[in-house]
Design a protein around this motif. Structure first.
Motif, short mmCIF file in Angstrom:
data_model
loop_
_atom_site.label_atom_id
_atom_site.label_comp_id
_atom_site.label_asym_id
_atom_site.label_seq_id
_atom_site.Cartn_x
_atom_site.Cartn_y
_atom_site.Cartn_z
N TYR A 42 0.78 -1.23 0.00
CA TYR A 42 0.00 0.00 0.00
C TYR A 42 0.81 1.29 0.00
O TYR A 42 0.25 2.36 0.17
CB TYR A 42 -0.96 -0.01 1.20
CG TYR A 42 -1.90 -1.19 1.17
CD1 TYR A 42 -2.77 -1.38 0.11
CD2 TYR A 42 -1.89 -2.14 2.19
CE1 TYR A 42 -3.61 -2.47 0.06
CE2 TYR A 42 -2.73 -3.24 2.15
CZ TYR A 42 -3.59 -3.40 1.08
OH TYR A 42 -4.42 -4.49 1.04
N LEU A 44 2.32 2.81 -2.56
CA LEU A 44 2.11 3.68 -3.72
C LEU A 44 0.84 4.52 -3.60
O LEU A 44 0.87 5.73 -3.90
CB LEU A 44 2.11 2.86 -5.01
CG LEU A 44 1.96 3.68 -6.30
CD1 LEU A 44 3.05 4.74 -6.42
CD2 LEU A 44 1.98 2.77 -7.53
N THR A 146 -4.36 4.78 -7.84
CA THR A 146 -3.16 4.00 -7.56
C THR A 146 -3.48 2.79 -6.69
O THR A 146 -2.78 1.77 -6.76
CB THR A 146 -2.07 4.86 -6.90
OG1 THR A 146 -2.62 5.58 -5.79
CG2 THR A 146 -1.46 5.83 -7.90
N TRP A 147 -4.51 2.87 -5.88
CA TRP A 147 -4.96 1.68 -5.13
C TRP A 147 -5.38 0.59 -6.12
O TRP A 147 -4.98 -0.57 -5.99
CB TRP A 147 -6.12 2.05 -4.22
CG TRP A 147 -6.62 0.92 -3.38
CD1 TRP A 147 -7.46 -0.09 -3.76
CD2 TRP A 147 -6.28 0.65 -2.02
NE1 TRP A 147 -7.68 -0.95 -2.71
CE2 TRP A 147 -6.97 -0.52 -1.63
CE3 TRP A 147 -5.47 1.30 -1.09
CZ2 TRP A 147 -6.87 -1.05 -0.35
CZ3 TRP A 147 -5.37 0.78 0.19
CH2 TRP A 147 -6.05 -0.40 0.55
N THR A 150 -2.42 -0.81 -7.88
CA THR A 150 -1.64 -1.65 -6.98
C THR A 150 -2.23 -3.05 -6.90
O THR A 150 -1.50 -4.05 -6.96
CB THR A 150 -1.59 -1.03 -5.57
OG1 THR A 150 -0.84 0.20 -5.63
CG2 THR A 150 -0.93 -1.96 -4.57
N HIS A 153 -1.51 -4.89 -10.12
CA HIS A 153 -0.10 -5.26 -10.20
C HIS A 153 0.20 -6.46 -9.32
O HIS A 153 0.94 -7.37 -9.73
CB HIS A 153 0.76 -4.06 -9.79
CG HIS A 153 2.23 -4.34 -9.82
ND1 HIS A 153 2.92 -4.62 -10.98
CD2 HIS A 153 3.16 -4.40 -8.83
CE1 HIS A 153 4.19 -4.83 -10.72
NE2 HIS A 153 4.37 -4.71 -9.42
N ARG A 154 -0.36 -6.49 -8.13
CA ARG A 154 -0.13 -7.62 -7.24
C ARG A 154 -0.71 -8.91 -7.83
O ARG A 154 -0.09 -9.97 -7.76
CB ARG A 154 -0.75 -7.34 -5.87
CG ARG A 154 0.06 -6.34 -5.04
CD ARG A 154 -0.70 -5.89 -3.81
NE ARG A 154 -1.04 -7.00 -2.94
CZ ARG A 154 -0.20 -7.53 -2.04
NH1 ARG A 154 1.03 -7.07 -1.92
NH2 ARG A 154 -0.60 -8.52 -1.25
#
Length: 244
Positions: A42, A44, A146-147, A150, A153-154
């Motif tokens: 978290y 970013l 961005t959440w 993120t 991306h994960r």
């Protein structure tokens, strides 16, 4: 032999609710690993919120570090209750409180001081922020976008790890672009040539990768909401954030 696809049903979702937060509480046996997971997951969204609040890159790094120190060292992690809602909203609320009450102490904490919860030496924070940032976004919108990025991306990292473990790294490398963009005419043919297979196989593999990717995104979302019933609404919210 067809590839085996992992199920991601309600039982899997239910077992991961707020898992990172709960595992980070002071009495948790795997606290160190959970804390690292919390911060790496978290940082970013927190950093992006701060940059859109017009903090400099250096101050945003210090404040991000200070915020996670506050989260971990205070009673914050003993207070979250999965019944209250989404961790996304709970965390940004804590960040706003931190900025109002604790930012002077955080800025006074120099790099190389106390324990560092985010290792900036391994990150290019401004590059990652720039990749997601849009000047018209206000701090809250930047946080939301961005959440969402993120979590995607994960999920993509997990998918890549699974493919590598299955001995399909080359296939994943060639096909991963189709997880975020619609193929144009000739793309599948080019991929088939690169992989020494048929266009039909490429289409099947892309379908399976997209299916598994969607499952992994749902699992990431599931870990941040209070119940499986909230997953669909949260995913819709994240899709809207990505369209900003």
């Amino acid at each position: 032999m067809p590839e085996r696809e992992s199920p991601a049903g309600d039982a899997a979702f239910a077992s991961t609710q707020w898992s990172i937060v709960l595992a980070s509480r002071p009495d948790a046996t795997d606290r160190p690993a959970a804390l690292q997971s919390l911060c790496s997951a978290y940082w970013l969204p927190v950093y992006s919120y701060l940059r859109r609040r017009n903090f400099s890159p250096a101050d945003a790094e210090d404040l991000t570090q200070g915020f996670f120190a506050y989260v971990i060292e205070s009673d914050f992690l003993t207070r979250p209750d999965p019944a209250r809602g989404r961790f996304r909203g709970y965390l940004v609320g804590a960040l706003k409180h931190f900025l109002g009450q604790h930012f002077e102490r955080a800025l006074a904490q120099k790099r190389g001081g106390r324990v560092r919860f985010v290792d900036w030496s391994t990150l290019d924070a401004e590059r990652e922020f720039a990749a997601a940032d849009q000047p018209q976004l206000d701090p809250s919108e930047a946080y939301e976008k961005t959440w969402a990025l993120t979590l995607l991306h994960r999920a993509l990292q997990q998918l890549e790890a699974e493919q590598i473990a299955a001995g399909r790294q080359r296939v994943f490398t060639v096909l991963r672009a189709f997880l975020s963009a619609t193929p144009t005419r000739g793309d599948y043919d080019a991929a088939a040539l690169a992989l020494g297979t048929s266009r039909t196989n490429v289409a099947v593999w892309v379908h399976r990768l997209n299916h598994r990717y969607a499952e992994l995104v749902k699992l990431e979302v599931a870990a941040t909401v209070r119940s499986p019933d909230d997953i669909a609404a949260e995913m819709q919210h994240l899709l809207q954030a990505l369209r900003r």
